[in-house]
Design a protein around this motif. Structure first.
Motif, mmCIF file in Angstrom:
data_model
loop_
_atom_site.group_PDB
_atom_site.id
_atom_site.type_symbol
_atom_site.label_atom_id
_atom_site.label_comp_id
_atom_site.label_asym_id
_atom_site.label_seq_id
_atom_site.Cartn_x
_atom_site.Cartn_y
_atom_site.Cartn_z
ATOM 1 N N UNK A 241 34.978 10.764 -25.007
ATOM 2 C CA UNK A 241 35.726 9.602 -25.486
ATOM 3 C C UNK A 241 36.850 9.208 -24.534
ATOM 4 N N UNK A 242 37.560 10.206 -23.968
ATOM 5 C CA UNK A 242 38.736 9.924 -23.141
ATOM 6 C C UNK A 242 38.464 10.012 -21.647
ATOM 7 N N UNK A 243 37.291 10.517 -21.263
ATOM 8 C CA UNK A 243 36.909 10.758 -19.857
ATOM 9 C C UNK A 243 37.908 11.670 -19.152
ATOM 10 N N UNK A 244 38.501 12.597 -19.896
ATOM 11 C CA UNK A 244 39.497 13.474 -19.304
ATOM 12 C C UNK A 244 39.572 14.813 -20.024
ATOM 13 N N UNK A 245 40.081 15.801 -19.305
ATOM 14 C CA UNK A 245 40.377 17.094 -19.892
ATOM 15 C C UNK A 245 41.841 17.396 -19.654
ATOM 16 N N UNK A 246 42.566 17.748 -20.693
ATOM 17 C CA UNK A 246 43.998 18.012 -20.557
ATOM 18 C C UNK A 246 44.465 18.979 -21.624
ATOM 19 N N UNK A 247 45.521 19.698 -21.325
ATOM 20 C CA UNK A 247 46.049 20.688 -22.263
ATOM 21 C C UNK A 247 46.657 20.041 -23.501
ATOM 22 N N UNK A 248 46.904 18.735 -23.455
ATOM 23 C CA UNK A 248 47.492 18.054 -24.611
ATOM 24 C C UNK A 248 46.435 17.593 -25.623
ATOM 25 N N UNK A 249 45.172 17.680 -25.260
ATOM 26 C CA UNK A 249 44.124 17.334 -26.216
ATOM 27 C C UNK A 249 44.193 18.277 -27.421
ATOM 28 N N UNK A 250 44.066 17.718 -28.600
ATOM 29 C CA UNK A 250 44.060 18.550 -29.803
ATOM 30 C C UNK A 250 45.440 18.942 -30.294
ATOM 31 N N UNK A 251 46.490 18.369 -29.700
ATOM 32 C CA UNK A 251 47.854 18.716 -30.110
ATOM 33 C C UNK A 251 48.076 18.362 -31.581
ATOM 34 N N UNK A 252 48.445 19.353 -32.377
ATOM 35 C CA UNK A 252 48.697 19.238 -33.816
ATOM 36 C C UNK A 252 47.443 18.900 -34.633
ATOM 37 N N UNK A 253 46.279 19.010 -34.022
ATOM 38 C CA UNK A 253 45.040 18.758 -34.765
ATOM 39 C C UNK A 253 44.865 19.746 -35.906
ATOM 40 N N UNK A 254 45.378 20.960 -35.704
ATOM 41 C CA UNK A 254 45.214 21.970 -36.756
ATOM 42 C C UNK A 254 45.829 21.500 -38.080
ATOM 43 N N UNK A 255 46.902 20.743 -38.001
ATOM 44 C CA UNK A 255 47.547 20.247 -39.215
ATOM 45 C C UNK A 255 46.691 19.177 -39.890
ATOM 46 N N UNK A 256 46.152 18.269 -39.090
ATOM 47 C CA UNK A 256 45.293 17.222 -39.660
ATOM 48 C C UNK A 256 44.027 17.821 -40.251
ATOM 49 N N UNK A 257 43.491 18.833 -39.571
ATOM 50 C CA UNK A 257 42.262 19.476 -40.038
ATOM 51 C C UNK A 257 42.490 20.168 -41.378
ATOM 52 N N UNK A 258 43.533 20.981 -41.455
ATOM 53 C CA UNK A 258 43.825 21.692 -42.702
ATOM 54 C C UNK A 258 44.121 20.704 -43.819
ATOM 55 N N UNK A 259 44.848 19.630 -43.490
ATOM 56 C CA UNK A 259 45.164 18.613 -44.500
ATOM 57 C C UNK A 259 43.895 17.978 -45.046
ATOM 58 N N UNK A 260 42.965 17.624 -44.166
ATOM 59 C CA UNK A 260 41.719 16.987 -44.601
ATOM 60 C C UNK A 260 40.893 17.933 -45.464
ATOM 61 N N UNK A 261 40.842 19.204 -45.072
ATOM 62 C CA UNK A 261 40.067 20.193 -45.829
ATOM 63 C C UNK A 261 40.670 20.399 -47.221
ATOM 64 N N UNK A 262 41.990 20.504 -47.284
ATOM 65 C CA UNK A 262 42.675 20.736 -48.560
ATOM 66 C C UNK A 262 42.556 19.518 -49.473
ATOM 67 N N UNK A 263 42.807 18.339 -48.913
ATOM 68 C CA UNK A 263 42.679 17.109 -49.700
ATOM 69 C C UNK A 263 41.246 16.941 -50.190
ATOM 70 N N UNK A 264 40.290 17.395 -49.390
ATOM 71 C CA UNK A 264 38.890 17.294 -49.771
ATOM 72 C C UNK A 264 38.484 18.173 -50.932
ATOM 73 N N UNK A 265 39.303 19.175 -51.266
ATOM 74 C CA UNK A 265 39.002 19.996 -52.434
ATOM 75 C C UNK A 265 38.726 21.460 -52.168
#
Length: 332
Positions: A241-265
């Motif tokens: 999607x971004x045509x790049x690799x960088x250490x900033x990819x996925x920054x704070x994704x863990x929070x969005x992921x856990x939030x989506x899983x929890x909200x999902x039930x």
């Protein structure tokens, strides 16, 4: 009384929760249509929502298994960033150019699986609390990615890789198809296999699962390997999607992921997981972010809104969990 009330039983079950998420999603679409009009409703914007949802949605599928078993994985965002850095190294891309673009895919998946394996072994056999072990991996993976990349962005130069990852099938971007396939595979694994039943059993009562003959430690390792694998898949998607690799990819994704899983039930305390709910939770957050962006709302306001949603979801989970415990006691 609720047991004798079919409507109450339905609304309190997984179908009722999913209907609630669908209604919330529909309301968000109405808000987006009213506040942004054609800018929100046009096909390009719908695909933008789905493309964003697809990447962190794939990670959320893996996280659903870990959380269903009563665990947590805070490292998924950092691991995804590390996979993009290692897969876009000049040496890797040169080797991929001389052989096949699939080499970049293999490297990304191997890094994700390796990180998940380390997490799983430390947690299961080292008896380290999952929160601490994955928090350490969060920091370590991000640090390694920064050291290797020199905190600079590495451009994807392999045209074959980009051509495949940016392709469409039946007018739908490949990224969305990958999310769909991972979600279907995750649903089947959780709901139709022994692996899924063991995952739920471990989350419900780890000691009872062990006494029932389940090899709990090995299963926990496999769960974190699965989580790492989905982070690797998401890393591949992010590179496309971004045509790049960088250490900033996925920054704070863990929070969005856990939030989506929890909200999902899926219960944070384990014992209940839902892939359908996770997909709806991912779409809910993706649509919410898009509505905020369309209306130029400050990122701080977005963070507060997402935080409020997470708190409400957890409070509702606790309420239903207590009800469920009371019903089981009453039945006994």
């Amino acid at each position: 009384m609720s047991r004798s009330n079919p409507l109450g039983k339905f609304l309190g079950g997984s179908a009722g929760r999913n209907i609630g998420l669908i209604i919330a999603l529909a309301l968000l679409f109405i808000v987006g249509a009213v506040t942004s009009g054609e800018r929100f409703l046009n096909l390009d914007n719908m695909l933008t929502i789905l493309r964003y949802a697809s990447i962190f949605g794939v990670i959320a599928i893996g996280a659903t298994f870990v959380i269903t078993a009563g665990g947590i994985d805070l490292s998924v965002g950092s691991v995804m960033g590390l996979t993009t850095v290692l897969a876009t190294l000049t040496s890797v891309q040169l080797a991929a150019t001389n052989s096949s673009w699939l080499l970049m895919v293999v490297v990304a998946l191997a890094v994700g699986v390796g990180a998940g394996l380390i997490n799983g072994v430390i947690i299961a056999y080292g008896n380290v609390v999952a929160f601490i072990a994955t928090l350490a991996m969060l920091v370590a993976a991000r640090g390694v990615a920064e050291l290797i990349s020199g905190r600079s962005t590495q451009i994807v130069t392999n045209r074959d890789f980009l051509s495949v990852m940016r392709s469409n099938f039946l007018g739908v971007p490949l990224l969305i198809w990958i999310f769909l396939l991972v979600a279907v595979a995750g649903w089947f694994l959780l709901n139709r296999t022994t692996f899924g039943r063991r995952t739920v059993a471990i989350g419900g009562n780890l000691e009872a699962a062990r006494l029932a003959g389940i090899k709990v430690k090995r299963h926990i390792v496999l769960l974190y390997v699965l989580s790492g694998l989905t982070a690797g898949i998401a890393g591949i998607m992010m590179m496309g999607r971004t045509t790049a690799g960088t250490s900033t990819h996925g920054l704070l994704y863990e929070l969005e992921v856990i939030a989506a899983v929890v909200v999902g039930g899926t219960l944070l305390i384990g014992g209940r997981g839902t892939i359908v709910g996770t997909v709806l939770g991912v779409l809910l957050f993706s649509t919410l972010i898009n509505v905020f962006t369309q209306n130029n709302l400050d990122t701080s306001v977005q963070a507060v809104a997402r935080g409020a949603i997470i708190v409400v979801a957890v409070l509702l989970q606790q309420r239903f969990a207590v009800r469920g415990t009371g019903r089981r006691k009453g039945a006994l």
